[in-house]
Design a protein around this motif. Structure first.
Motif, short mmCIF file in Angstrom:
data_model
loop_
_atom_site.label_atom_id
_atom_site.label_comp_id
_atom_site.label_asym_id
_atom_site.label_seq_id
_atom_site.Cartn_x
_atom_site.Cartn_y
_atom_site.Cartn_z
N ASP A 17 0.82 -1.22 0.00
CA ASP A 17 0.00 0.00 0.00
C ASP A 17 0.85 1.26 0.00
OD1 ASP A 17 -2.31 -1.45 -0.12
OD2 ASP A 17 -2.74 -1.33 2.02
N ARG A 18 2.04 1.20 0.61
CA ARG A 18 2.93 2.37 0.59
C ARG A 18 3.50 2.61 -0.81
NH1 ARG A 18 4.75 0.10 5.53
NH2 ARG A 18 6.54 -0.78 4.46
N MET A 19 3.59 1.56 -1.63
CA MET A 19 4.15 1.68 -2.98
C MET A 19 3.11 2.05 -4.03
SD MET A 19 7.36 1.05 -2.90
CE MET A 19 7.69 1.55 -1.23
N LYS A 20 1.82 1.85 -3.74
CA LYS A 20 0.77 2.03 -4.75
C LYS A 20 0.65 3.44 -5.32
CE LYS A 20 -2.45 -1.64 -3.63
NZ LYS A 20 -3.77 -1.95 -3.11
N PRO A 21 0.85 4.51 -4.57
CA PRO A 21 0.54 5.82 -5.13
C PRO A 21 1.32 6.22 -6.38
CG PRO A 21 0.79 5.98 -2.77
CD PRO A 21 1.20 4.60 -3.16
N SER A 22 2.51 5.69 -6.57
CA SER A 22 3.31 6.19 -7.67
C SER A 22 4.24 5.11 -8.22
CB SER A 22 4.14 7.38 -7.19
OG SER A 22 5.13 7.71 -8.11
N TYR A 65 -6.45 9.99 -12.99
CA TYR A 65 -6.76 10.87 -11.86
C TYR A 65 -6.03 12.20 -12.00
CZ TYR A 65 -6.98 12.54 -7.05
OH TYR A 65 -7.17 13.29 -5.93
N ARG A 66 -4.76 12.14 -12.37
CA ARG A 66 -3.97 13.37 -12.49
C ARG A 66 -4.40 14.22 -13.69
NH1 ARG A 66 2.24 11.85 -11.05
NH2 ARG A 66 1.84 11.44 -8.85
N TRP A 120 -11.40 9.92 -9.11
CA TRP A 120 -11.11 8.69 -9.82
C TRP A 120 -12.18 8.47 -10.87
CZ3 TRP A 120 -6.56 6.54 -9.39
CH2 TRP A 120 -5.83 6.76 -8.25
N PRO A 121 -11.84 8.46 -12.17
CA PRO A 121 -12.84 8.38 -13.22
C PRO A 121 -13.32 6.96 -13.52
CG PRO A 121 -10.68 8.60 -14.18
CD PRO A 121 -10.50 8.69 -12.68
N ILE A 122 -12.63 5.95 -13.03
CA ILE A 122 -12.96 4.57 -13.38
C ILE A 122 -13.32 3.81 -12.13
CG2 ILE A 122 -12.06 2.46 -14.41
CD1 ILE A 122 -10.13 4.21 -15.98
N LEU A 132 -3.11 0.16 -11.69
CA LEU A 132 -2.96 1.23 -10.71
C LEU A 132 -2.41 2.50 -11.36
CD1 LEU A 132 -1.45 -0.82 -7.78
CD2 LEU A 132 -3.73 0.15 -7.90
N TRP A 133 -1.42 2.33 -12.22
CA TRP A 133 -0.80 3.50 -12.82
C TRP A 133 -1.68 4.10 -13.90
CZ3 TRP A 133 3.78 -0.18 -12.74
CH2 TRP A 133 4.33 -0.20 -11.45
N ALA A 134 -2.53 3.31 -14.53
CA ALA A 134 -3.51 3.86 -15.47
C ALA A 134 -4.53 4.71 -14.71
CB ALA A 134 -4.21 2.76 -16.24
N LEU A 135 -4.95 4.21 -13.55
CA LEU A 135 -5.87 4.99 -12.72
C LEU A 135 -5.21 6.28 -12.22
CD1 LEU A 135 -7.56 2.18 -10.60
CD2 LEU A 135 -8.63 3.60 -12.35
N GLU A 136 -3.94 6.17 -11.84
CA GLU A 136 -3.22 7.35 -11.37
C GLU A 136 -3.12 8.40 -12.48
OE1 GLU A 136 1.25 8.71 -10.01
OE2 GLU A 136 0.89 6.69 -10.76
#
Length: 161
Positions: free
Chosen positions: A46-51, A121-122, A128-130, A114-118
């Motif tokens: 979970d700490r690695m998920k944001p980026s 989002y950005r 979150w669009p999806i 995850l990175w497609a969602l990120e």
């Protein structure tokens, strides 16, 4: 599985209440330890998920998840062939290799989502669009990498929609 079955599976054939209680304590400790390990691994992921940058920093010097998995496998096989005194000195390296393998396996499988969602989002409105579309079961898993956008249209993660 009740206590007697667990004790019998462990090789105990008697029916002593003290021994059955000891087997129950061993079983509960094993379950507790497994759950604690799962929570620790989940927290690390979970700490690695944001980026993606955090993931790449965690697997450094490898450039991809596949390369990180190969590096970790190579180290783990080398570690098993080391003498005991050298293994004791390199326990920190063993923990790092296991964690690197954990990150690489998870992000090799789920990272693109995850990175497609990120990225969405950005680049979008700040929400979150999806939303993940359920598979129809109560488990909450998505089916065939299908996603549903916030406007209700369907998209596919594999197609880049």
């Amino acid at each position: 599985m009740d206590l007697a079955q667990f004790a019998q599976a462990c090789g105990y054939a008697g029916d002593s209440p003290a021994m059955l209680a000891a087997f129950a304590a061993i079983r509960q400790d094993g379950i507790r330890t497994a759950r604690q390990g799962h929570r620790q691994r989940k927290a690390a992921i979970d700490r690695m998920k944001p980026s993606r940058a955090l993931f790449l920093a965690a697997i450094r010097p490898a450039q991809s998840a596949e390369e990180a998995i190969e590096d970790a496998a190579r180290f783990l096989s080398m570690f098993r062939n080391m003498p005991q005194w050298r293994q004791e000195r390199r326990s920190a390296d063993l923990a790092r290799a296991r964690q690197q393998r954990l990150f690489a396996r998870f992000f090799r499988r789920y990272g693109y989502r995850l990175w497609a969602l990120e990225a969405a989002y950005r680049g979008g409105s700040g929400r979150w669009p999806i939303k993940a579309a359920g598979c129809g079961r109560k488990c909450g898993r998505s089916r065939d990498r299908q996603f549903r956008r916030s406007d209700g249209s369907a998209g596919s993660a594999a197609a880049g929609d």
